[in-house]
Design a protein around this motif. Structure first.
Motif, mmCIF file in Angstrom:
data_model
loop_
_atom_site.group_PDB
_atom_site.id
_atom_site.type_symbol
_atom_site.label_atom_id
_atom_site.label_comp_id
_atom_site.label_asym_id
_atom_site.label_seq_id
_atom_site.Cartn_x
_atom_site.Cartn_y
_atom_site.Cartn_z
ATOM 1 N N ARG A 154 0.837 -1.198 0.000
ATOM 2 C CA ARG A 154 0.000 0.000 0.000
ATOM 3 C C ARG A 154 0.870 1.246 0.000
ATOM 4 O O ARG A 154 1.998 1.239 0.472
ATOM 5 C CB ARG A 154 -0.914 0.015 1.241
ATOM 6 N N TYR A 210 -6.003 -2.041 -8.740
ATOM 7 C CA TYR A 210 -4.926 -3.020 -8.643
ATOM 8 C C TYR A 210 -4.045 -2.967 -9.883
ATOM 9 O O TYR A 210 -4.501 -2.626 -10.969
ATOM 10 C CB TYR A 210 -5.491 -4.440 -8.481
ATOM 11 N N VAL A 265 -2.665 -8.998 -6.732
ATOM 12 C CA VAL A 265 -3.431 -8.607 -5.549
ATOM 13 C C VAL A 265 -2.519 -8.356 -4.353
ATOM 14 O O VAL A 265 -2.748 -7.457 -3.555
ATOM 15 C CB VAL A 265 -4.480 -9.685 -5.201
ATOM 16 N N LEU A 302 -2.991 -11.013 1.910
ATOM 17 C CA LEU A 302 -4.313 -11.005 2.530
ATOM 18 C C LEU A 302 -4.147 -11.315 4.012
ATOM 19 O O LEU A 302 -3.545 -12.330 4.372
ATOM 20 C CB LEU A 302 -5.219 -12.050 1.876
ATOM 21 N N GLN A 304 -9.593 -10.274 6.376
ATOM 22 C CA GLN A 304 -9.615 -9.196 5.385
ATOM 23 C C GLN A 304 -10.362 -9.626 4.126
ATOM 24 O O GLN A 304 -10.319 -10.789 3.739
ATOM 25 C CB GLN A 304 -8.183 -8.797 5.012
ATOM 26 N N ARG A 308 -10.884 -8.580 0.048
ATOM 27 C CA ARG A 308 -10.400 -7.806 -1.096
ATOM 28 C C ARG A 308 -11.497 -7.730 -2.145
ATOM 29 O O ARG A 308 -12.059 -8.757 -2.542
ATOM 30 C CB ARG A 308 -9.173 -8.484 -1.709
ATOM 31 N N GLU A 309 -11.816 -6.531 -2.593
ATOM 32 C CA GLU A 309 -12.814 -6.335 -3.645
ATOM 33 C C GLU A 309 -12.090 -5.926 -4.925
ATOM 34 O O GLU A 309 -11.378 -4.929 -4.947
ATOM 35 C CB GLU A 309 -13.811 -5.253 -3.256
ATOM 36 N N ILE A 310 -12.268 -6.695 -5.979
ATOM 37 C CA ILE A 310 -11.651 -6.379 -7.261
ATOM 38 C C ILE A 310 -12.781 -6.079 -8.255
ATOM 39 O O ILE A 310 -13.571 -6.959 -8.598
ATOM 40 C CB ILE A 310 -10.792 -7.543 -7.783
ATOM 41 N N LYS A 357 -8.950 1.002 -3.565
ATOM 42 C CA LYS A 357 -8.629 -0.298 -2.991
ATOM 43 C C LYS A 357 -9.816 -0.898 -2.261
ATOM 44 O O LYS A 357 -9.730 -1.949 -1.699
ATOM 45 C CB LYS A 357 -7.446 -0.184 -2.029
#
Length: 247
Positions: free
Chosen positions: A25, A72, A85, A88, A92, A94-96, A247
């Motif tokens: 990040r 991303y 990606v 993780l 958590q 993760r939305e893609i 993100k």
């Protein structure tokens, strides 16, 4: 690898690219007092990491193209796209968000195959053991406008509106970098109008918050005009907000 931009004299585009390629990040730190907080957050994420080196590969069916992957680092491939990606942490999510162009023609009916998604990663709970998975993608088709409306996933619609407005916030910051404040104001105003229209169709607290963020960004343009330093602060703050929202 995560990156920390401290102060105002650094290249945020380089910092964000390094962070994305490193699966980490990017952080904008205007004052040194925030460094310890950011580092603590990063180290906590390392301790809680359950998977690393996560890569998603999209193999699309004929007639389907990947047009955009939001938030991303990704590369277009002959069959689709490869998305980096990163890692993780436990619990958590993760939305893609991916934009596809589908060219099946008006005569296409039924459940249409869009392609497959392959995931590869290292399981850090098992000493980095390689893991993989595959998921088939398909979508139903209908000529009934009401049926199409009922099938809408509003949470996805809201998320797309968020990431697209984040891209506009980024564009406005780039315009400020070049001294084109009129363009920056127009970009922000148009984005607010688009979000307000979307808010009427799919009311969401997320959209309300983003509308306020954009209005705040617009109101900050006058201060950004006052000096080169204020313009730098504005640009880096806006780009950092847009990055995190993506993100």
């Amino acid at each position: 690898m995560s990156t920390l931009g401290v102060g105002l004299d650094y290249n945020e585009e380089l910092m964000t690219r390094l962070a994305d390629q490193g699966g980490g990040r990017y952080h904008f730190i205007q004052g040194t007092d925030a460094i310890s907080r950011v580092l603590s957050d990063e180290f906590a994420g390392l301790v809680a990491t359950v998977a690393s080196g996560i890569e998603v590969t999209m193999q699309m069916a004929p007639g389907v193209q990947v047009r955009q992957v939001y938030g991303y680092s990704w590369q277009e491939t002959p069959q689709g796209a490869s998305i980096l990606v990163g890692s993780l942490a436990a619990q958590q999510v993760r939305e893609i968000v991916v934009k596809l162009q589908v060219n099946f023609g008006t005569s296409a009916t039924g459940q249409l195959a869009l392609g497959t998604i392959d995931l590869k990663a290292k399981d850090q709970t098992q000493q980095g053991r390689p893991v993989d998975g595959k998921l088939a993608l398909s979508a139903p088709t209908s000529a009934d406008a009401e049926e199409v409306r009922r099938s809408e996933r509003t949470e996805v619609t809201v998320r797309v509106a968020e990431v697209e407005s984040a891209a506009q916030m980024q564009a406005a910051a780039v315009a400020v970098d070049s001294g084109d404040y009129d363009k920056a104001r127009k970009v922000l105003k148009d984005s607010v109008v688009a979000l307000e229209q979307q808010q009427k169709m799919t009311p969401s607290p997320k959209l309300s918050k983003q509308i306020e963020e954009l209005k705040e960004a617009e109101s900050g343009l006058d201060m950004a005009r006052q000096s080169a330093e204020q313009a730098k602060i504005y640009g880096k703050q806006s780009k950092a907000k847009a990055y995190k929202l993506g993100k």
